[in-house]
Write an enzyme that holds these catalytic residues in place. Structure first.
Site, short mmCIF file in Angstrom:
data_model
loop_
_atom_site.label_atom_id
_atom_site.label_comp_id
_atom_site.label_asym_id
_atom_site.label_seq_id
_atom_site.Cartn_x
_atom_site.Cartn_y
_atom_site.Cartn_z
N CYS A 97 0.94 -1.15 0.17
CA CYS A 97 0.53 -0.12 0.21
C CYS A 97 0.89 1.12 -0.19
O CYS A 97 2.06 1.03 0.92
CB CYS A 97 -1.08 0.00 1.23
SG CYS A 97 -2.34 1.46 1.26
N HIS A 139 -8.77 -4.46 -1.78
CA HIS A 139 -7.75 -3.14 -1.02
C HIS A 139 -8.60 -1.73 -1.59
O HIS A 139 -8.33 -1.15 -0.17
CB HIS A 139 -6.63 -3.13 -1.78
CG HIS A 139 -5.43 -2.80 -1.25
ND1 HIS A 139 -3.97 -2.71 -0.63
CD2 HIS A 139 -5.29 -1.34 -0.97
CE1 HIS A 139 -3.81 -2.19 -0.11
NE2 HIS A 139 -4.79 -0.64 -0.26
N GLU A 140 -8.48 -1.75 -2.54
CA GLU A 140 -8.86 -0.14 -2.71
C GLU A 140 -10.51 0.43 -2.13
O GLU A 140 -11.02 0.92 -1.41
CB GLU A 140 -8.97 0.19 -4.19
CG GLU A 140 -7.73 0.11 -4.96
CD GLU A 140 -6.70 0.86 -4.19
OE1 GLU A 140 -7.19 1.97 -3.39
OE2 GLU A 140 -5.54 0.94 -4.04
N HIS A 143 -10.24 0.78 1.73
CA HIS A 143 -9.91 1.70 1.80
C HIS A 143 -10.79 3.11 2.38
O HIS A 143 -11.24 4.13 3.00
CB HIS A 143 -9.23 2.77 0.86
CG HIS A 143 -7.47 2.13 0.85
ND1 HIS A 143 -6.94 2.54 1.80
CD2 HIS A 143 -6.76 2.25 0.26
CE1 HIS A 143 -5.49 2.67 1.81
NE2 HIS A 143 -5.33 1.95 0.85
#
Ligand SMILES: [Zn+2]
Length: 183
Positions: A97, A139-140, A143
């Site tokens: 990241c 993953h995004e 966020h």
């Protein structure tokens, strides 16, 4: 060109649940998308990694992601993205990241996922994702909910400094094979 500072681990904005966008066609969203693109391109030169950035990483707590990949070629601004379905298999991924670029974390991700988002013209798009694209978007999207790969360690010894990991592994070791989900 507006490259912004990428917020680093410890910055509370990385832990915020981001607000949905009400008008994907608004100039404010376009500005965030442009800054995400410029910031990603600058960061990629510096770190030689990176396929996407989420708006909170540049200090904008809204549900916008910019993705830019060369193989396969894909570039998109994702507004209000959601994963609407996942396949029956998971895989292990050594994740990294821009908000903690020197640390790798082994995480468990769905191997296939269905992504739905709105683009900057206000059009709804649905995509089927597999493997590296599937884990990238998981993953995004994390966020946007204030979740980091660090919150999802999997297996024994799931953390490694990048420098140590690279002594022991090849790039291909980043991804494990797909396997049935453990419940
Ligand atoms: Zn990240």
């Amino acid at each position: 060109m507006a490259s912004r500072r990428i917020r680093q681990l410890g910055d509370p904005i990385l832990r915020v649940r981001c607000e949905p966008v009400h008008d994907p066609k608004s100039p404010a969203v376009r500005l965030i998308a442009d800054d995400l693109r410029d910031t990603l391109r600058v960061a990629r030169k510096k770190y030689d990694l990176g396929r996407a950035l989420a708006a909170p990483q540049i200090g904008a707590p809204v549900r916008v992601i910019f993705v830019e990949i060369n193989k396969p070629k894909f570039r998109a601004v994702l507004v209000n993205p959601e994963i609407t379905d996942v396949g029956a298999e998971d895989f292990l991924v050594w994740d990294d990241c821009f908000s903690f670029p020197n640390l790798l974390v082994r995480v468990n991700r769905a191997y296939r996922a269905t992504l739905r988002y709105t683009d900057l013209k206000g059009k709804d798009v649905t995509m089927e994702l597999e493997g590296p694209m599937a884990e990238l978007l998981q993953h995004e999207l994390d966020h946007l909910d204030g979740i980091l790969a660090l919150d999802r360690p999997s297996g024994l010894d799931p953390f490694a400094f990048r420098s140590e990991w690279e002594k022991l592994h090849k790039p291909a070791d980043r991804y494990g094979p797909p396997r049935p989900r453990e419940v």
